[in-house]
Design a protein around this motif. Structure first.
Motif, PDB file in Angstrom:
ATOM      1  N   PRO A   1      -5.270  -3.346  -0.602  1.00 19.08           N
ATOM      2  CA  PRO A   1      -4.532  -4.357  -1.361  1.00 19.08           C
ATOM      3  C   PRO A   1      -5.076  -5.757  -1.096  1.00 19.08           C
ATOM      4  O   PRO A   1      -5.332  -6.131   0.048  1.00 19.08           O
ATOM      5  CB  PRO A   1      -3.095  -4.197  -0.837  1.00 19.08           C
ATOM      6  CG  PRO A   1      -3.007  -2.750  -0.451  1.00 19.08           C
ATOM      7  CD  PRO A   1      -4.350  -2.425   0.119  1.00 19.08           C
TER       8      PRO A   1
ATOM      9  N   LEU B   1      -6.381  -5.365  -6.717  1.00 17.38           N
ATOM     10  CA  LEU B   1      -5.468  -4.319  -6.259  1.00 17.38           C
ATOM     11  C   LEU B   1      -4.355  -4.962  -5.434  1.00 17.38           C
ATOM     12  O   LEU B   1      -4.619  -5.717  -4.498  1.00 17.38           O
ATOM     13  CB  LEU B   1      -6.227  -3.296  -5.412  1.00 17.38           C
ATOM     14  CG  LEU B   1      -5.434  -2.089  -4.913  1.00 17.38           C
ATOM     15  CD1 LEU B   1      -4.950  -1.239  -6.084  1.00 17.38           C
ATOM     16  CD2 LEU B   1      -6.281  -1.251  -3.956  1.00 17.38           C
ATOM     17  N   ARG B   2      -3.120  -4.677  -5.799  1.00 13.57           N
ATOM     18  CA  ARG B   2      -1.973  -5.210  -5.066  1.00 13.57           C
ATOM     19  C   ARG B   2      -1.006  -4.076  -4.737  1.00 13.57           C
ATOM     20  O   ARG B   2      -1.049  -3.015  -5.357  1.00 13.57           O
ATOM     21  CB  ARG B   2      -1.261  -6.298  -5.872  1.00 13.57           C
ATOM     22  CG  ARG B   2      -2.103  -7.555  -6.072  1.00 13.57           C
ATOM     23  CD  ARG B   2      -1.284  -8.715  -6.578  1.00 13.57           C
ATOM     24  NE  ARG B   2      -2.068  -9.939  -6.681  1.00 13.57           N
ATOM     25  CZ  ARG B   2      -1.565 -11.115  -7.022  1.00 13.57           C
ATOM     26  NH1 ARG B   2      -0.267 -11.233  -7.290  1.00 13.57           N
ATOM     27  NH2 ARG B   2      -2.339 -12.188  -7.096  1.00 13.57           N
ATOM     28  N   GLN B   3      -0.153  -4.344  -3.763  1.00  8.67           N
ATOM     29  CA  GLN B   3       0.809  -3.320  -3.345  1.00  8.67           C
ATOM     30  C   GLN B   3       2.176  -3.944  -3.149  1.00  8.67           C
ATOM     31  O   GLN B   3       2.310  -5.040  -2.599  1.00  8.67           O
ATOM     32  CB  GLN B   3       0.348  -2.650  -2.048  1.00  8.67           C
ATOM     33  CG  GLN B   3       1.267  -1.518  -1.597  1.00  8.67           C
ATOM     34  CD  GLN B   3       0.613  -0.645  -0.538  1.00  8.67           C
ATOM     35  OE1 GLN B   3      -0.598  -0.472  -0.521  1.00  8.67           O
ATOM     36  NE2 GLN B   3       1.423  -0.081   0.342  1.00  8.67           N
TER      37      GLN B   3
ATOM     38  N   GLN C   1       1.198   0.843  -5.766  1.00  6.63           N
ATOM     39  CA  GLN C   1       0.035  -0.015  -5.943  1.00  6.63           C
ATOM     40  C   GLN C   1      -0.100  -0.396  -7.409  1.00  6.63           C
ATOM     41  O   GLN C   1       0.274   0.367  -8.304  1.00  6.63           O
ATOM     42  CB  GLN C   1      -1.234   0.677  -5.452  1.00  6.63           C
ATOM     43  CG  GLN C   1      -1.306   0.794  -3.931  1.00  6.63           C
ATOM     44  CD  GLN C   1      -2.687   1.191  -3.445  1.00  6.63           C
ATOM     45  OE1 GLN C   1      -3.440   1.853  -4.147  1.00  6.63           O
ATOM     46  NE2 GLN C   1      -3.020   0.789  -2.226  1.00  6.63           N
ATOM     47  N   TYR C   2      -0.636  -1.602  -7.628  1.00  8.20           N
ATOM     48  CA  TYR C   2      -0.749  -2.136  -8.977  1.00  8.20           C
ATOM     49  C   TYR C   2      -2.125  -2.757  -9.187  1.00  8.20           C
ATOM     50  O   TYR C   2      -2.786  -3.181  -8.232  1.00  8.20           O
ATOM     51  CB  TYR C   2       0.318  -3.212  -9.220  1.00  8.20           C
ATOM     52  CG  TYR C   2       1.737  -2.727  -9.057  1.00  8.20           C
ATOM     53  CD1 TYR C   2       2.464  -2.268 -10.151  1.00  8.20           C
ATOM     54  CD2 TYR C   2       2.345  -2.712  -7.805  1.00  8.20           C
ATOM     55  CE1 TYR C   2       3.767  -1.812  -9.997  1.00  8.20           C
ATOM     56  CE2 TYR C   2       3.644  -2.257  -7.640  1.00  8.20           C
ATOM     57  CZ  TYR C   2       4.349  -1.810  -8.746  1.00  8.20           C
ATOM     58  OH  TYR C   2       5.629  -1.350  -8.590  1.00  8.20           O
TER      59      TYR C   2
END
Length: 215
Positions: free
Chosen positions: A156, A175-177, A182-183
C-alpha cells in the motif's frame, strides 16, 4: 555513500517493510543470529559483502543487485535517467502491457512501441508502461514512461500497474488499503472513478520503479 552503507540501509528498510526480524533472516539464510547481527544489527561490526547480499536477495525474492541500488535513485522525478545496464526493456501501451502481464503469454517483440535501456537492475519480467489518459495527473501525464517490475513486492502506497480481466488492459494507479480491503487510487481529483476496489476483476502486474522522461 559507500556500497556497504547502501546495502545496510536497504536491508533495514526491507526488513521494516516486510515486518521481519533479524532472527527471521537468520532462519532464511540458515545462519546463526549472531552472524546476521554482525552485518545487520544495531551496531554492525562488518559490512554486507557481495555473497551475503546476493543470498539475502534470493531469500527475500528480490532481484539480483537490489540491495546495491540507492533507495529512490531516479524514482519518479523529472530527470532523464542516463545510467543503463546494457539490457533493453519494451515500451508498451495498456493493451500490450496487459498481455505481457500474463506469465504464459507469448509476447511478440513487434508489439513493443520501442525498446530502451533499463535505468538500473530489474527483474526478468520488467517492462515500461506508457501512461494513457489523465487519471494520474499531475504526477504522471499521458506519454510518461514508467518502469514496472513484477519482481518487486507491491505494498500500500506504491504505484502499480494493474490489469483488468474484462479487457486485459493495464493501467497505472496507486495501491491503497483501508482495513482489510485494497483499492486502486487515481491521483487526479477530477477523475470520475478515483477509487476502485481490488476484486477478482483486477490483478497487480508489478510495482512502478522509475519514471523515464524525455528531454
Amino acid at each position: 555513500m559507500k556500497i556497504s552503507d547502501t546495502r545496510l540501509q536497504n536491508f533495514r528498510r526491507v526488513l521494516a517493510e516486510k515486518k521481519l526480524r533479524l532472527t527471521d533472516i537468520a532462519d532464511l539464510l540458515s545462519k546463526a543470529p549472531a552472524q546476521v547481527s554482525a552485518f545487520g544489527g544495531k551496531n554492525p561490526t562488518k559490512g554486507i559483502g557481495d555473497q551475503i547480499a546476493r543470498e539475502i536477495e534470493r531469500a527475500l525474492h528480490l532481484h539480483s543487485g537490489y540491495l546495491d541500488m540507492p533507495y529512490g535513485l531516479g524514482e519518479f522525478n523529472n530527470a532523464t535517467l542516463l545510467s543503463h545496464t546494457g539490457r533493453k526493456l519494451p515500451v508498451m501501451g495498456s493493451i500490450a502491457a496487459g498481455a505481457w502481464c500474463e506469465q504464459e503469454a507469448n509476447f511478440d517483440p513487434r508489439d513493443a512501441e520501442e525498446w530502451i535501456d533499463a535505468p538500473g537492475p530489474v527483474g526478468p519480467r520488467a517492462f515500461i508502461l506508457r501512461v494513457e489518459g489523465m487519471s494520474m495527473e499531475p504526477k504522471f501525464i499521458e506519454g510518461d514512461k514508467i518502469v514496472i517490475d513484477p519482481a518487486l513486492e507491491a505494498l500500500p502506497g506504491h504505484f502499480v500497474a494493474a490489469k483488468r480481466t474484462s479487457d486485459q488492459a493495464a493501467t497505472l494507479k496507486q495501491l491503497r488499503q483501508e482495513g482489510g480491503e485494497q483499492y486502486l487510487f487515481a491521483l487526479n481529483p477530477d477523475w470520475p472513478d478515483r477509487i476502485i476496489r481490488m476484486t477478482e476483476e483486477w490483478s497487480i502486474c508489478g510495482r512502478a520503479r522509475w519514471k523515464i522522461s524525455d528531454l
